[in-house]
Design an enzyme around this catalytic site. Sequence first.
Site, short mmCIF file in Angstrom:
data_model
loop_
_atom_site.label_atom_id
_atom_site.label_comp_id
_atom_site.label_asym_id
_atom_site.label_seq_id
_atom_site.Cartn_x
_atom_site.Cartn_y
_atom_site.Cartn_z
N ALA A 12 5.33 -8.82 -1.49
CA ALA A 12 4.49 -10.01 -1.40
C ALA A 12 4.80 -10.87 -0.18
O ALA A 12 3.96 -11.61 0.29
CB ALA A 12 4.63 -10.84 -2.67
N ALA A 13 6.03 -10.76 0.33
CA ALA A 13 6.41 -11.58 1.48
C ALA A 13 6.10 -10.91 2.82
O ALA A 13 6.38 -11.47 3.87
CB ALA A 13 7.90 -11.92 1.41
N GLN A 15 3.58 -8.84 5.73
CA GLN A 15 2.36 -9.18 6.48
C GLN A 15 1.09 -8.99 5.65
O GLN A 15 0.22 -9.84 5.65
CB GLN A 15 2.17 -8.17 7.61
CG GLN A 15 2.93 -8.20 8.83
CD GLN A 15 2.00 -7.58 9.86
OE1 GLN A 15 1.13 -8.26 10.37
NE2 GLN A 15 2.13 -6.27 10.09
N ILE A 16 0.98 -7.82 5.02
CA ILE A 16 -0.23 -7.55 4.25
C ILE A 16 -0.29 -8.51 3.06
O ILE A 16 -1.34 -9.08 2.75
CB ILE A 16 -0.30 -6.08 3.78
CG1 ILE A 16 -0.41 -5.16 5.00
CG2 ILE A 16 -1.47 -5.86 2.84
CD1 ILE A 16 -0.36 -3.68 4.67
N GLY A 17 0.87 -8.71 2.42
CA GLY A 17 0.93 -9.65 1.30
C GLY A 17 0.42 -11.03 1.70
O GLY A 17 -0.34 -11.66 0.96
N VAL A 129 -0.83 0.82 -1.64
CA VAL A 129 -1.13 0.59 -0.22
C VAL A 129 0.03 1.08 0.65
O VAL A 129 -0.17 1.61 1.74
CB VAL A 129 -1.40 -0.92 0.02
CG1 VAL A 129 -1.61 -1.21 1.51
CG2 VAL A 129 -2.59 -1.40 -0.80
N ASN A 131 2.82 3.05 2.49
CA ASN A 131 2.79 4.46 2.93
C ASN A 131 4.09 5.20 2.68
O ASN A 131 5.14 4.58 2.68
CB ASN A 131 2.47 4.49 4.43
CG ASN A 131 0.99 4.30 4.64
OD1 ASN A 131 0.18 4.90 3.94
ND2 ASN A 131 0.64 3.44 5.58
N ASP A 159 -9.73 3.24 5.88
CA ASP A 159 -10.26 4.34 6.68
C ASP A 159 -11.79 4.38 6.55
O ASP A 159 -12.52 4.58 7.53
CB ASP A 159 -9.65 5.66 6.23
CG ASP A 159 -8.13 5.57 6.15
OD1 ASP A 159 -7.52 5.21 7.17
OD2 ASP A 159 -7.56 5.80 5.07
N HIS A 187 -4.31 9.71 3.25
CA HIS A 187 -4.35 8.56 4.16
C HIS A 187 -3.29 8.80 5.23
O HIS A 187 -2.17 8.32 5.17
CB HIS A 187 -4.06 7.26 3.41
CG HIS A 187 -3.82 6.10 4.33
ND1 HIS A 187 -4.80 5.54 5.10
CD2 HIS A 187 -2.69 5.43 4.64
CE1 HIS A 187 -4.30 4.57 5.84
NE2 HIS A 187 -3.01 4.48 5.59
P1 NDP Z 1 3.26 -4.69 5.78
O1 NDP Z 1 2.92 -5.72 4.79
O2 NDP Z 1 2.66 -4.74 7.12
O3 NDP Z 1 2.98 -3.22 5.20
C1 NDP Z 1 3.36 -2.85 3.90
C2 NDP Z 1 3.06 -1.40 3.65
O4 NDP Z 1 1.67 -1.17 3.75
C3 NDP Z 1 3.73 -0.44 4.64
O5 NDP Z 1 4.23 0.65 3.88
C4 NDP Z 1 2.59 0.01 5.51
O6 NDP Z 1 2.77 1.35 5.94
C5 NDP Z 1 1.47 0.01 4.50
N1 NDP Z 1 0.14 0.12 5.06
C6 NDP Z 1 -0.86 0.84 4.53
N2 NDP Z 1 -1.96 0.78 5.24
C7 NDP Z 1 -1.68 0.00 6.28
C8 NDP Z 1 -2.42 -0.42 7.39
N3 NDP Z 1 -3.64 -0.05 7.59
N4 NDP Z 1 -1.84 -1.24 8.27
C9 NDP Z 1 -0.57 -1.62 8.11
N5 NDP Z 1 0.18 -1.24 7.07
C10 NDP Z 1 -0.35 -0.43 6.18
O7 NDP Z 1 4.84 -4.60 5.96
P2 NDP Z 1 5.93 -5.72 6.09
O8 NDP Z 1 7.13 -5.04 6.61
O9 NDP Z 1 5.39 -6.95 6.73
O10 NDP Z 1 6.18 -6.13 4.57
C11 NDP Z 1 6.66 -5.26 3.63
C12 NDP Z 1 7.30 -6.11 2.55
O11 NDP Z 1 7.60 -5.26 1.47
C13 NDP Z 1 8.62 -6.76 2.99
O12 NDP Z 1 8.55 -8.12 2.65
C14 NDP Z 1 9.66 -6.02 2.13
O13 NDP Z 1 10.70 -6.88 1.72
C15 NDP Z 1 8.83 -5.63 0.96
N6 NDP Z 1 9.30 -4.53 0.13
C16 NDP Z 1 9.23 -4.77 -1.20
C17 NDP Z 1 9.62 -3.84 -2.09
C18 NDP Z 1 9.53 -4.17 -3.52
O14 NDP Z 1 8.76 -5.06 -3.89
N7 NDP Z 1 10.27 -3.51 -4.36
C19 NDP Z 1 10.14 -2.54 -1.66
C20 NDP Z 1 10.10 -2.35 -0.24
C21 NDP Z 1 9.70 -3.33 0.62
P3 NDP Z 1 3.32 1.70 7.42
O15 NDP Z 1 4.76 1.33 7.40
O16 NDP Z 1 3.08 3.16 7.52
O17 NDP Z 1 2.51 0.88 8.38
#
Ligand code: NDP
Length: 328
Positions: A12-13, A15-17, A129, A131, A159, A187
């Site tokens: 949730a913290a 970028q996508i979140g 979502v 990957n 996509d 994907h």
């Molecule tokens: P993002 O929010 O940018 O991305 C999150 C995931 O979405 C990545 O696996 C990314 O894959 C995937 N993704 C799927 N489609 C897309 C797309 N079109 N464009 C970009 N990303 C896409 O990543 P952040 O690093 O900003 O944030 C991830 C958060 O997740 C962190 O806050 C971390 O702490 C948290 N986290 C939480 C977990 C949990 O709740 N247990 C476990 C692991 C991490 P790709 O890397 O291939 O771009």
Amino acid sequence: TRTPVNVTVTGAAGQIGYALLFRIASGQLLGADVPVRLRLLEITPALKAAEGTAMELDDCAFPLLQGIDISDDPNVAFDGANVALLVGARPRTKGMERGDLLEANGGIFKPQGKAINDHAADDIKVLVVGNPANTNALIAQAAAPDVPAERFTAMTRLDHNRALTQLAKKTGSTVADIKRLTIWGNHSATQYPDIFHATIAGKNAAEAVSDEKWLADDFIPTVAKRGAAIIEARGASSAASAANAAIDHVHTWVNGTADGDWTSMGIPSDGSYGVPEGLISSFPVTTKDGAYEIVQGLDINEFSRARIDASVRELAEEREAVRGLGLL
Ligand code: NDP
């Protein structure tokens, strides 16, 4: 007043979140008349950042937002969840082999699947979502034997949306004119955006384009490599468009596809179109009353067959790899 729908968002913290939560809270995920409660899951070091996002959500005073809970424990975050958006994942870092990536994500998606199995609401719908999304969804689904398998889905809507715009630009039409486009497979770079059944203002799209070279050398790679192009241009991976696609995916699943149209979702295969049963692969689907069905009876030409098979082969290899790691 309606009971709020519990929406769990992992990562949730991130970028996508950040691009996703405000739209959920404003009613764009489920509807302007549906109250929501947000459940944010983060890893422990990111809890504080999640709290910051929750403060901003508070400061929006969204009338539909009935509460925000934050936890680093999946058993808490998925408790009573009706919708789960699994965004947090382990990104591939330099020098990481695919096996390492799958193993790291197994450590995330297996316990999350189990927590969904044990604590989520009976009507739980899951969208992965993070990957590799299809295989992460498979890992979570396998860890949730009491939840119907079809509730686990993976996102190929981004996509799909990318393909809509590329096709609209090529043909001088608008995305609203285009129907029945399909993303098949994984994907990943092997995904296959299929315009042979698509229509533009009622006319067959492939005939309107009539340019197989553009299809093979321009359209398909542009859609498949769009994520890398965004990183190159923006200096950061796509976030708002990924969040938008997640909203679209769930909104369509819950509210239905328009008459005469379909969408693309990564879903457990029932063997349709030669995709081995159980693989989570993207298909053309229609949705109605919260359920989806694969569109049947489409003619798959040679051009499409080869590309669908290649992407599905990759999914089968990923399944073998996670099986080998004991994750299924
Ligand atoms: P993002 O929010 O940018 O991305 C999150 C995931 O979405 C990545 O696996 C990314 O894959 C995937 N993704 C799927 N489609 C897309 C797309 N079109 N464009 C970009 N990303 C896409 O990543 P952040 O690093 O900003 O944030 C991830 C958060 O997740 C962190 O806050 C971390 O702490 C948290 N986290 C939480 C977990 C949990 O709740 N247990 C476990 C692991 C991490 P790709 O890397 O291939 O771009």
